[in-house]
Design an enzyme around this catalytic site. Structure first.
Site, short mmCIF file in Angstrom:
data_model
loop_
_atom_site.label_atom_id
_atom_site.label_comp_id
_atom_site.label_asym_id
_atom_site.label_seq_id
_atom_site.Cartn_x
_atom_site.Cartn_y
_atom_site.Cartn_z
N TYR A 136 27.87 61.98 68.20
CA TYR A 136 28.62 62.35 67.03
C TYR A 136 28.37 63.69 66.74
CZ TYR A 136 29.48 57.11 66.35
OH TYR A 136 29.90 55.95 66.41
N LYS A 186 21.12 58.22 80.50
CA LYS A 186 22.11 58.29 81.56
C LYS A 186 21.87 59.49 82.25
CE LYS A 186 25.55 56.94 83.95
NZ LYS A 186 25.52 55.92 84.92
N ASP A 219 24.33 51.84 81.66
CA ASP A 219 25.33 50.86 82.23
C ASP A 219 24.56 49.50 82.85
OD1 ASP A 219 24.08 52.80 83.86
OD2 ASP A 219 25.65 52.50 85.62
N ASP A 243 25.41 52.38 69.47
CA ASP A 243 26.53 51.80 68.73
C ASP A 243 27.18 50.90 69.58
OD1 ASP A 243 28.27 51.54 66.35
OD2 ASP A 243 29.86 52.89 67.18
N ASP A 247 26.84 46.44 69.24
CA ASP A 247 28.01 45.67 69.16
C ASP A 247 27.92 44.56 70.18
OD1 ASP A 247 28.96 47.32 66.93
OD2 ASP A 247 30.98 47.09 67.75
N1 GGG Z 1 30.52 48.53 58.31
C1 GGG Z 1 30.97 49.72 58.40
C2 GGG Z 1 32.06 50.06 59.00
O1 GGG Z 1 33.08 50.04 58.85
N2 GGG Z 1 31.75 50.69 60.32
C3 GGG Z 1 32.87 50.89 61.36
C4 GGG Z 1 32.52 51.98 62.27
O2 GGG Z 1 33.49 52.56 63.16
N3 GGG Z 1 31.23 52.48 62.33
C5 GGG Z 1 30.98 53.52 63.48
C6 GGG Z 1 29.51 53.75 63.48
O3 GGG Z 1 28.65 52.85 62.57
O4 GGG Z 1 28.92 54.88 63.66
#
Ligand code: GGG
Length: 351
Positions: A136, A186, A219, A243, A247
């Site tokens: 980022y 990686k 991976d 991130d 998820d």
């Molecule tokens: N709940 C926070 C939210 O809306 N996150 C959306 C998102 O795209 N977050 C990216 C991140 O956490 O870097």
């Protein structure tokens, strides 16, 4: 111990407007029952604010937040505004200004939450995501626009200090759990930043003799989250890898709707921020379908951070009992609305 905490609350976009009021109602009740108060400072910032001002938060927004004890955020993201504008206009400036370099994302299977894992298999994974650098990065650009040889360049920034401090945090957590730490890498394909990541993780973790560190290619690690989650405990990962992995772990645990997140400034020099992992979900916004568990659980993480572990425990027990009792929102295969679920948690808290 203080008996009142000032919390800046930013419901933000989409379902953030639904899950945050649900969570604050539960937080207010648990606070009252434990003899303290939460003083909410409402911040109507986000995409609507952007439409009327051209900014996601006011010019002095960060200064306003700096005087609070914590920030409680719903979601950012809007169909009409580019995602990079919403994220870099609100959430990322907060993480960076307040040196919230840890993004702690617990994921575990919960009684009553159907998981794609077969039988009674369990997942209990703590993802420790580096939160202010890595992939980022604002460094890069678009070049030769409109030409056939047009290209985009995006730099990733990894610092020794950044890698070392997230590794220390993760290793301390691992030491208090199973002693197993996995580092997502990686370094076979990304040949500058990732070997550096591996080296600093190894050197830093060497200070924790009770902790074993396995470096696993991202991976293969993603596959392992799905196929052998029991083999995982604490994972330390870069901003992007963390991130994605969190998820994935949330989906294996049952739903993104039950995944909380704490953006921590461990030194407590600045406020930390607590949020559900999920985004604004514009497809279901306004329907009353959103699962408030992630936001309520994020609120419990906030209480723990503020030094109120008993209240946090009560809140976690309350939503856990409601889930175990079979009340579920649509993402979990149930029919409860956001309001129904919240009401059930309030009832459970009243005992
Ligand atoms: N709940 C926070 C939210 O809306 N996150 C959306 C998102 O795209 N977050 C990216 C991140 O956490 O870097």
């Amino acid at each position: 111990m203080t008996d009142s905490y000032t919390i800046d609350v930013i419901p933000g976009d989409g379902i953030g407007q639904e899950v945050i009021p649900a969570a604050t109602a539960c937080l207010d009740l648990v606070a009252e029952r434990h003899g303290f108060a939460l003083h909410w400072r409402d911040r109507e910032w986000g995409s609507d604010y952007y439409r009327s001002t051209g900014r996601m938060l006011p010019v002095d927004g960060l200064e306003q937040l700096s005087t609070g004890d914590a920030v409680f955020l719903g979601a950012v993201g809007d169909v009409d505004i580019p995602d990079d504008v919403t994220l870099w206009g609100l959430l990322i400036p907060i993480r960076r200004e307040f040196e919230q370099y840890i993004n702690l994302r617990p994921n575990r299977t919960l009684p009553g939450v159907p998981s794609p894992l077969a039988g009674d298999r369990q997942l209990d994974v703590l993802v420790v995501r580096e939160n202010v650098e890595g992939e980022y990065s604002e460094i890069g650009g678009r070049f030769r626009r409109g030409r056939p040889d047009e290209f985009a360049l995006q730099e990733a920034v990894f610092t020794r200090q950044g890698i070392a401090r997230v590794t220390r945090f993760a290793a301390e957590l691992a030491a208090g759990r199973t002693g197993r730490l996995v580092s997502a890498t990686k370094s076979n394909g990304i040949i500058h930043t990732m070997p550096f990541w591996d080296e600093v993780v190894r050197e830093t973790a060497a200070d924790f003799p009770g902790v074993t560190v396995d470096k696993v290619l991202i991976d293969a690690l993603a596959a392992r989250v799905v196929s052998a989650p029991e083999s995982l405990d604490v994972i330390v990962a870069s901003n992007l890898f963390g991130d994605i992995l969190s998820d994935l772990a949330a989906a294996v645990a049952g739903s993104l709707g039950v995944a909380p997140s704490a953006n921590l400034n461990p030194e407590r020099e600045h406020p930390s921020l607590f949020e559900p992992v999920h985004g604004s979900a514009p497809d279901i916004a306004g329907k009353g379908w959103a699962n408030p568990v992630a936001a309520i659980w994020a609120g419990a993480m906030m209480l723990r951070h503020l030094g109120r572990p008993e209240a946090a425990d009560d809140l976690e027990s309350a939503f856990g009992a409601v889930l175990a009792g079979g009340t579920r929102t649509r993402d979990l295969g149930g029919s409860a609305s956001t309001g129904d679920f919240t009401e059930a948690v309030l009832v459970a808290l009243r005992g």
